[in-house]
Design a protein around this motif. Structure first.
Motif, PDB file in Angstrom:
ATOM      1  N   VAL A 176       0.842  -1.193   0.000  1.00  0.00           N
ATOM      2  CA  VAL A 176       0.000   0.000   0.000  1.00  0.00           C
ATOM      3  C   VAL A 176       0.879   1.246   0.000  1.00  0.00           C
ATOM      4  O   VAL A 176       1.701   1.446   0.911  1.00  0.00           O
ATOM      5  CB  VAL A 176      -0.927  -0.003   1.236  1.00  0.00           C
ATOM      6  CG1 VAL A 176      -1.809   1.239   1.246  1.00  0.00           C
ATOM      7  CG2 VAL A 176      -1.782  -1.272   1.252  1.00  0.00           C
ATOM      8  N   ARG A 177       0.709   2.083  -1.017  1.00  0.00           N
ATOM      9  CA  ARG A 177       1.501   3.307  -1.108  1.00  0.00           C
ATOM     10  C   ARG A 177       1.215   4.227   0.075  1.00  0.00           C
ATOM     11  O   ARG A 177       0.062   4.424   0.452  1.00  0.00           O
ATOM     12  CB  ARG A 177       1.190   4.022  -2.419  1.00  0.00           C
ATOM     13  CG  ARG A 177       1.826   3.393  -3.646  1.00  0.00           C
ATOM     14  CD  ARG A 177       1.093   3.754  -4.914  1.00  0.00           C
ATOM     15  NE  ARG A 177      -0.097   2.914  -5.070  1.00  0.00           N
ATOM     16  CZ  ARG A 177      -1.040   3.126  -5.979  1.00  0.00           C
ATOM     17  NH1 ARG A 177      -0.953   4.165  -6.788  1.00  0.00           N
ATOM     18  NH2 ARG A 177      -2.073   2.309  -6.071  1.00  0.00           N
ATOM     19  N   ALA A 178       2.292   4.782   0.629  1.00  0.00           N
ATOM     20  CA  ALA A 178       2.149   5.592   1.836  1.00  0.00           C
ATOM     21  C   ALA A 178       3.266   6.621   1.919  1.00  0.00           C
ATOM     22  O   ALA A 178       4.327   6.474   1.298  1.00  0.00           O
ATOM     23  CB  ALA A 178       2.181   4.698   3.079  1.00  0.00           C
ATOM     24  N   VAL A 179       3.013   7.658   2.697  1.00  0.00           N
ATOM     25  CA  VAL A 179       4.049   8.617   3.077  1.00  0.00           C
ATOM     26  C   VAL A 179       4.515   8.240   4.477  1.00  0.00           C
ATOM     27  O   VAL A 179       3.699   8.101   5.394  1.00  0.00           O
ATOM     28  CB  VAL A 179       3.516  10.059   3.055  1.00  0.00           C
ATOM     29  CG1 VAL A 179       4.557  11.022   3.621  1.00  0.00           C
ATOM     30  CG2 VAL A 179       3.141  10.465   1.636  1.00  0.00           C
ATOM     31  N   VAL A 180       5.815   8.042   4.619  1.00  0.00           N
ATOM     32  CA  VAL A 180       6.394   7.639   5.901  1.00  0.00           C
ATOM     33  C   VAL A 180       7.252   8.793   6.414  1.00  0.00           C
ATOM     34  O   VAL A 180       8.101   9.319   5.690  1.00  0.00           O
ATOM     35  CB  VAL A 180       7.255   6.367   5.746  1.00  0.00           C
ATOM     36  CG1 VAL A 180       7.779   5.914   7.107  1.00  0.00           C
ATOM     37  CG2 VAL A 180       6.450   5.254   5.075  1.00  0.00           C
ATOM     38  N   ARG A 181       7.017   9.177   7.657  1.00  0.00           N
ATOM     39  CA  ARG A 181       7.783  10.281   8.244  1.00  0.00           C
ATOM     40  C   ARG A 181       8.194   9.901   9.664  1.00  0.00           C
ATOM     41  O   ARG A 181       7.591   9.015  10.291  1.00  0.00           O
ATOM     42  CB  ARG A 181       6.955  11.564   8.264  1.00  0.00           C
ATOM     43  CG  ARG A 181       5.772  11.525   9.205  1.00  0.00           C
ATOM     44  CD  ARG A 181       4.908  12.768   9.109  1.00  0.00           C
ATOM     45  NE  ARG A 181       3.892  12.812  10.147  1.00  0.00           N
ATOM     46  CZ  ARG A 181       2.744  12.138  10.115  1.00  0.00           C
ATOM     47  NH1 ARG A 181       2.471  11.358   9.076  1.00  0.00           N
ATOM     48  NH2 ARG A 181       1.878  12.238  11.107  1.00  0.00           N
ATOM     49  N   THR A 190       1.392   6.991   6.630  1.00  0.00           N
ATOM     50  CA  THR A 190       0.060   7.462   6.245  1.00  0.00           C
ATOM     51  C   THR A 190      -0.275   6.913   4.862  1.00  0.00           C
ATOM     52  O   THR A 190       0.233   7.405   3.850  1.00  0.00           O
ATOM     53  CB  THR A 190       0.001   9.000   6.210  1.00  0.00           C
ATOM     54  OG1 THR A 190       0.420   9.523   7.472  1.00  0.00           O
ATOM     55  CG2 THR A 190      -1.418   9.473   5.909  1.00  0.00           C
ATOM     56  N   PRO A 191      -1.100   5.866   4.777  1.00  0.00           N
ATOM     57  CA  PRO A 191      -1.454   5.312   3.464  1.00  0.00           C
ATOM     58  C   PRO A 191      -2.334   6.289   2.684  1.00  0.00           C
ATOM     59  O   PRO A 191      -3.145   7.012   3.259  1.00  0.00           O
ATOM     60  CB  PRO A 191      -2.238   4.037   3.810  1.00  0.00           C
ATOM     61  CG  PRO A 191      -1.979   3.781   5.258  1.00  0.00           C
ATOM     62  CD  PRO A 191      -1.708   5.113   5.879  1.00  0.00           C
ATOM     63  N   PHE A 192      -2.167   6.297   1.364  1.00  0.00           N
ATOM     64  CA  PHE A 192      -3.053   7.081   0.521  1.00  0.00           C
ATOM     65  C   PHE A 192      -4.420   6.409   0.468  1.00  0.00           C
ATOM     66  O   PHE A 192      -4.532   5.181   0.463  1.00  0.00           O
ATOM     67  CB  PHE A 192      -2.487   7.208  -0.891  1.00  0.00           C
ATOM     68  CG  PHE A 192      -1.276   8.094  -0.978  1.00  0.00           C
ATOM     69  CD1 PHE A 192      -1.400   9.470  -0.893  1.00  0.00           C
ATOM     70  CD2 PHE A 192      -0.013   7.553  -1.130  1.00  0.00           C
ATOM     71  CE1 PHE A 192      -0.288  10.293  -0.964  1.00  0.00           C
ATOM     72  CE2 PHE A 192       1.103   8.361  -1.202  1.00  0.00           C
ATOM     73  CZ  PHE A 192       0.970   9.739  -1.119  1.00  0.00           C
ATOM     74  N   GLY A 193      -5.460   7.223   0.388  1.00  0.00           N
ATOM     75  CA  GLY A 193      -6.810   6.679   0.338  1.00  0.00           C
ATOM     76  C   GLY A 193      -7.128   5.992  -0.971  1.00  0.00           C
ATOM     77  O   GLY A 193      -7.957   5.088  -1.026  1.00  0.00           O
ATOM     78  N   LEU A 203       2.234   6.888  -6.391  1.00  0.00           N
ATOM     79  CA  LEU A 203       3.522   6.219  -6.215  1.00  0.00           C
ATOM     80  C   LEU A 203       4.653   7.236  -6.213  1.00  0.00           C
ATOM     81  O   LEU A 203       5.615   7.117  -5.445  1.00  0.00           O
ATOM     82  CB  LEU A 203       3.746   5.183  -7.312  1.00  0.00           C
ATOM     83  CG  LEU A 203       5.030   4.358  -7.192  1.00  0.00           C
ATOM     84  CD1 LEU A 203       5.045   3.553  -5.898  1.00  0.00           C
ATOM     85  CD2 LEU A 203       5.193   3.432  -8.383  1.00  0.00           C
ATOM     86  N   ALA A 204       4.545   8.260  -7.067  1.00  0.00           N
ATOM     87  CA  ALA A 204       5.572   9.297  -7.107  1.00  0.00           C
ATOM     88  C   ALA A 204       5.650  10.042  -5.779  1.00  0.00           C
ATOM     89  O   ALA A 204       6.740  10.438  -5.339  1.00  0.00           O
ATOM     90  CB  ALA A 204       5.284  10.270  -8.247  1.00  0.00           C
ATOM     91  N   ASP A 205       4.502  10.230  -5.128  1.00  0.00           N
ATOM     92  CA  ASP A 205       4.470  10.951  -3.855  1.00  0.00           C
ATOM     93  C   ASP A 205       4.836  10.059  -2.668  1.00  0.00           C
ATOM     94  O   ASP A 205       5.173  10.564  -1.596  1.00  0.00           O
ATOM     95  CB  ASP A 205       3.078  11.540  -3.622  1.00  0.00           C
ATOM     96  CG  ASP A 205       2.766  12.690  -4.572  1.00  0.00           C
ATOM     97  OD1 ASP A 205       3.714  13.245  -5.162  1.00  0.00           O
ATOM     98  OD2 ASP A 205       1.575  13.026  -4.732  1.00  0.00           O
ATOM     99  N   ALA A 206       4.746   8.742  -2.848  1.00  0.00           N
ATOM    100  CA  ALA A 206       5.009   7.814  -1.742  1.00  0.00           C
ATOM    101  C   ALA A 206       6.509   7.614  -1.550  1.00  0.00           C
ATOM    102  O   ALA A 206       7.281   7.644  -2.508  1.00  0.00           O
ATOM    103  CB  ALA A 206       4.344   6.471  -2.018  1.00  0.00           C
ATOM    104  N   ASN A 207       6.903   7.394  -0.311  1.00  0.00           N
ATOM    105  CA  ASN A 207       8.286   6.992  -0.038  1.00  0.00           C
ATOM    106  C   ASN A 207       8.350   5.631   0.643  1.00  0.00           C
ATOM    107  O   ASN A 207       9.409   5.196   1.092  1.00  0.00           O
ATOM    108  CB  ASN A 207       9.019   8.040   0.804  1.00  0.00           C
ATOM    109  CG  ASN A 207       8.398   8.232   2.178  1.00  0.00           C
ATOM    110  OD1 ASN A 207       7.249   7.858   2.414  1.00  0.00           O
ATOM    111  ND2 ASN A 207       9.148   8.834   3.087  1.00  0.00           N
ATOM    112  N   LEU A 230      10.984   3.020  -0.020  1.00  0.00           N
ATOM    113  CA  LEU A 230      11.350   3.166  -1.425  1.00  0.00           C
ATOM    114  C   LEU A 230      12.487   4.160  -1.622  1.00  0.00           C
ATOM    115  O   LEU A 230      13.177   4.125  -2.629  1.00  0.00           O
ATOM    116  CB  LEU A 230      10.129   3.609  -2.236  1.00  0.00           C
ATOM    117  CG  LEU A 230       8.945   2.636  -2.224  1.00  0.00           C
ATOM    118  CD1 LEU A 230       7.764   3.234  -2.973  1.00  0.00           C
ATOM    119  CD2 LEU A 230       9.344   1.294  -2.833  1.00  0.00           C
ATOM    120  N   ARG A 231      12.657   5.061  -0.681  1.00  0.00           N
ATOM    121  CA  ARG A 231      13.756   6.027  -0.748  1.00  0.00           C
ATOM    122  C   ARG A 231      13.938   6.669   0.618  1.00  0.00           C
ATOM    123  O   ARG A 231      13.156   6.468   1.516  1.00  0.00           O
ATOM    124  CB  ARG A 231      13.502   7.109  -1.798  1.00  0.00           C
ATOM    125  CG  ARG A 231      12.196   7.874  -1.646  1.00  0.00           C
ATOM    126  CD  ARG A 231      12.081   8.916  -2.750  1.00  0.00           C
ATOM    127  NE  ARG A 231      10.869   9.706  -2.618  1.00  0.00           N
ATOM    128  CZ  ARG A 231       9.705   9.398  -3.173  1.00  0.00           C
ATOM    129  NH1 ARG A 231       9.624   8.312  -3.914  1.00  0.00           N
ATOM    130  NH2 ARG A 231       8.639  10.164  -3.003  1.00  0.00           N
TER     131      ARG A 231
END
Length: 231
Positions: A176-181, A190-193, A203-207, A230-231
């Motif tokens: 599940v694509r998500a932003v990790v901080r 925080t997974p994307f809805g 996917l481009a916005d996810a890390n 992912l990065r």
């Protein structure tokens, strides 16, 4: 000294046109090959883009033969690996002599993944949806190429806490694509809805990718989760 593996990339689909083309009805830009090539190069492989094959067996077979002539270590096809009228990859590759190891896998995105051997070459049939092809490249193509090139490769798995609830899972393993901080010394995901596998922007916005095991129960805010960075 180990030779850098060569990856031949074949995109398939009547709807695909090269970047810069003027699109007509039901046509899209062929973008997957560039992402797959970048994934291959990131682990030291050489990438050979053989272009786009129309949805005809003879057109796909011609590019597969080119890959064999170029002595590709890995042949990657993009799209055409499912079971629709235009999904011809299985028939073409087996017709060219590929021994099929597996076809379809219980994961999301990426269910139509295919793997086999054609002589000394490994064949990977990636899904046509952009997100699915790139997630599968991360999970399967990069480790394979690293091993062929004599490199170590380990996925960057981390422990995190969820910043949003997640529904119970079904029989497939989800990525599940998500932003990790980082927050207060720990990681928060925080997974994307929206997780549609055709939507590259997410996917481009996810890390990172939150990994959900098959039949995982519903998860609440603050619950522990595993994240593939992912990065």
């Amino acid at each position: 000294v180990v030779k850098r593996p060569l990856v031949a990339i074949i995109a398939t689909g009547d709807e695909l046109l090269p970047p810069g083309s003027e699109l007509g009805p039901d046509q899209i830009i062929s973008s997957n090959a560039y992402g797959v090539a970048a994934a291959a190069q990131s682990v030291g492989a050489r990438a050979l883009d053989l272009g786009i094959a129309a949805d005809r067996k003879e057109a796909i077979a011609a590019l597969v033969r080119q890959a064999v002539e170029q002595q590709a270590d890995v042949i990657v096809t993009l799209g055409g690996a499912s079971v629709g009228d235009h999904d011809l990859i299985h028939d073409v590759l087996t017709g060219e002599g590929m021994t099929l190891d597996f076809w379809k896998i219980a994961m999301r995105p990426g269910k139509p993944l295919m793997f086999g051997r054609l002589g000394p070459a490994r064949c990977i049939g990636l899904p046509g949806n952009p997100v699915a092809s790139l997630v599968c490249s991360q999970l399967f193509l990069k480790p394979l190429l690293a091993r062929l090139g004599g490199r170590e490769f380990r996925q960057d798995m981390r422990e995190a806490r969820l910043a949003a609830p997640m529904q119970a899972n079904d029989l497939r393993q989800d990525y599940v694509r998500a932003v990790v901080r980082e927050e207060a010394g720990s990681l928060v995901a925080t997974p994307f809805g929206i997780q549609d596998s055709s939507m590259l922007r997410m996917l481009a916005d996810a890390n990172g990718l939150v990994v959900r095991e098959p039949f995982a129960p519903a998860a609440a805010v603050g619950d522990a989760c595993r994240v593939l960075m992912l990065r």
